[in-house]
Scaffold this active site. Structure first.
Site, PDB file in Angstrom:
ATOM      1  N   ASP A 179      12.185  14.251  15.753  1.00 25.58           N
ATOM      2  CA  ASP A 179      11.779  13.633  17.097  1.00 25.58           C
ATOM      3  C   ASP A 179      12.234  12.483  17.084  1.00 25.58           C
ATOM      4  OD1 ASP A 179      11.547  13.089  19.740  1.00 25.58           O
ATOM      5  OD2 ASP A 179       9.466  13.429  19.822  1.00 25.58           O
ATOM      6  N   HIS A 192      11.308  17.058  19.505  1.00 26.22           N
ATOM      7  CA  HIS A 192      10.528  16.792  20.790  1.00 26.22           C
ATOM      8  C   HIS A 192       9.916  18.087  21.216  1.00 26.22           C
ATOM      9  CE1 HIS A 192       9.000  14.067  23.657  1.00 26.22           C
ATOM     10  NE2 HIS A 192       9.302  14.793  24.652  1.00 26.22           N
ATOM     11  N   SER A 241       4.745  14.983  25.450  1.00 17.07           N
ATOM     12  CA  SER A 241       5.523  13.853  25.935  1.00 17.07           C
ATOM     13  C   SER A 241       4.614  12.952  26.664  1.00 17.07           C
ATOM     14  CB  SER A 241       7.187  14.344  26.644  1.00 17.07           C
ATOM     15  OG  SER A 241       7.926  13.332  26.627  1.00 17.07           O
TER      16      SER A 241
END
Length: 462
Positions: free
Chosen positions: A380, A439, A166
């Site tokens: 994601d 994610h 991330s």
């Protein structure tokens, strides 16, 4: 006079207590078996970073290849690597303190750091000591790794890899460049072998441009919302081009809330699900203002990456675990330091940094011969594969054309049936498409991810 003397004495006691409590400079401890080591490094006056190293029990003795070490960098910014990455994703135990069969210790030693200062157990003693940029964080991490490698744990003889998730991807590329400078200057002995960017926020512009078309193709938003999404993404792009990054962050927050409303609360971490039905995200805490993890930014609300509510890998309460049994085990956490207690401030100080791209830094790493791997979960949304492919196409690296013309190779995993992903490599750039993952790739597809880790690090581990 007596009252004034009493107040003066009380003030001196309070200050002395505070100085004793925050008088941590560089200190560390080991577990009884020597497989764990942790501690604090004072990276700047009044700025203290916490680290935690696991030495792998799966280490292969007398192997032809050296055993690697992985530094894990969490996102947010403000997400705790020693908490989230460790207990919820890749460490030896889950949040119920039960063994994780898919721990990355099967392939490498693991170093978790609560980065930047103010994250997790890391803390600052004054507001002026918070990091305010990716480069500030890189400087602090370089100081930490230099002190660890030179004084505490030997990192000189191990192939060293940075894996990030991330927003951690932005930290990873700036850190890698900072480390290379320090290595070449002779200040640091470290065998940096590669950087791996998992669902990483490298180009906010490209990710936000991907949301509308992707969700429209999936029938998650209608044509009108699609059109408005493209307009909002263009406004964000315009602010980024003008260098108005704080405005871009606030527009991004509004855009995300628009998507949540028009999609009937799609899960930004897995676009196949509703946010409220995502088994990966805890629903034990209320979600403010229809956002994943709201924090106040100068009177506005922004949703950033929702680590406070994120709870894969077990049903245990991570906050209670980290402020209870783990804090007691570690013994060196100051009594007044609460795990994650300063994370909202970390976010606030990164408001003007959040939307800055780091494509040029990836280009620089490639040009310097550093192995760069990008891996992305298929479902994601927040850092979509569509967006990742878009920013890769913007690289100036001279091997890009050949990379894009290279055929993909399918990935499988043990006895599991079906294709688990695809990979493409050329020279020192690699890309992994991980099917069925959102994610948090290590949680959603642990088997193929572990194989990927072994391939990237060339681990002798089975």
């Amino acid at each position: 006079m007596g009252e004034k003397l009493f107040l003066l004495l009380l003030l001196l006691i309070t200050v002395s207590s505070s100085l004793f409590q925050f008088g941590i400079s560089d200190t560390s401890r080991k577990s009884g078996d020597g497989n764990e080591e942790w501690g604090y490094v004072q990276v700047r006056p009044k700025a203290h970073m916490f680290w935690w190293l696991y030495r792998s029990p799966f280490r292969v003795k007398d192997a032809s290849k050296p055993w690697p070490t992985i530094l894990w960098l969490q996102g947010g910014p403000g997400g705790s690597g020693t908490g989230f990455g460790n207990f919820l994703e890749i460490g030896p135990l889950d949040s119920n303190l039960k063994p994780r069969t898919s721990t990355w210790l099967r392939k490498a030693d693991l170093l978790f750091v609560d980065n930047p200062v103010g994250t997790g157990y890391s803390f600052v003693e004054s507001l002026g000591q918070f990091a305010k940029s990716d480069w500030d964080a890189a400087d602090d991490m370089t100081t930490l790794l230099t002190k660890l490698s030179n004084n505490t744990i030997n990192l000189n003889n191990t192939p060293f890899y940075i894996f990030a998730e991330s927003y951690g991807g932005k930290f990873a590329v700036t850190l890698a460049l900072s480390l290379l400078r320090s290595i070449r200057a002779g200040h640091l002995k470290l065998n940096l072998q590669g950087v791996a960017l998992g669902d990483s926020w490298i180009s906010p512009e490209d990710f936000t441009f991907s949301w509308g078309p992707l969700l429209h193709d999936l029938s998650r938003i209608g044509s009108i919302a699609h059109q408005i999404s493209n307009q909002l993404a263009s406004e964000i792009s315009d602010q980024i081009k003008k260098g108005m990054y704080e405005n871009a962050t606030l527009l991004w927050s509004s855009f995300e809330n628009f998507i949540l409303a028009k999609s009937n609360r799609v899960d930004f971490y897995n676009f196949m699900l509703d946010l409220d039905l995502d088994p990966v995200i805890s629903t034990t805490k209320s979600l403010e203002s229809n956002s994943i993890n709201s924090v106040r930014l100068k009177g506005r609300k922004s949703s950033f990456f929702g680590y406070k509510n994120y709870k894969p890998g077990g049903e245990g309460n991570l906050e209670a675990l980290m402020n209870g049994p783990i804090k007691q085990k570690l013994k060196i956490i100051p009594p007044d330091v609460t795990w994650g207690g300063q994370s909202d401030k970390v976010l606030e100080f990164f408001t003007a940094e959040f939307m800055k791209p780091r494509i040029k830094e990836v280009d620089e790493l490639l040009a310097q011969g550093v192995n760069v791997t990008i891996y992305n979960g298929q479902v994601d949304l927040i850092c979509s594969t569509k967006g990742a492919e878009a920013w890769i196409n913007k690289l100036k690296w001279n091997g890009l054309k050949s990379f894009l013309n290279t055929q993909r190779t399918p990935l499988f995993c043990g006895k599991e049936k079906g294709t688990k992903g695809f990979t493409r490599s050329h020279q020192n750039l690699n890309f992994y498409w991980i099917l069925g993952a959102g994610h948090f790739v290590p949680v959603d597809q642990p088997c193929v991810t572990l194989n990927m880790v072994g391939a990237i690090t060339q681990s002798p581990g089975s």
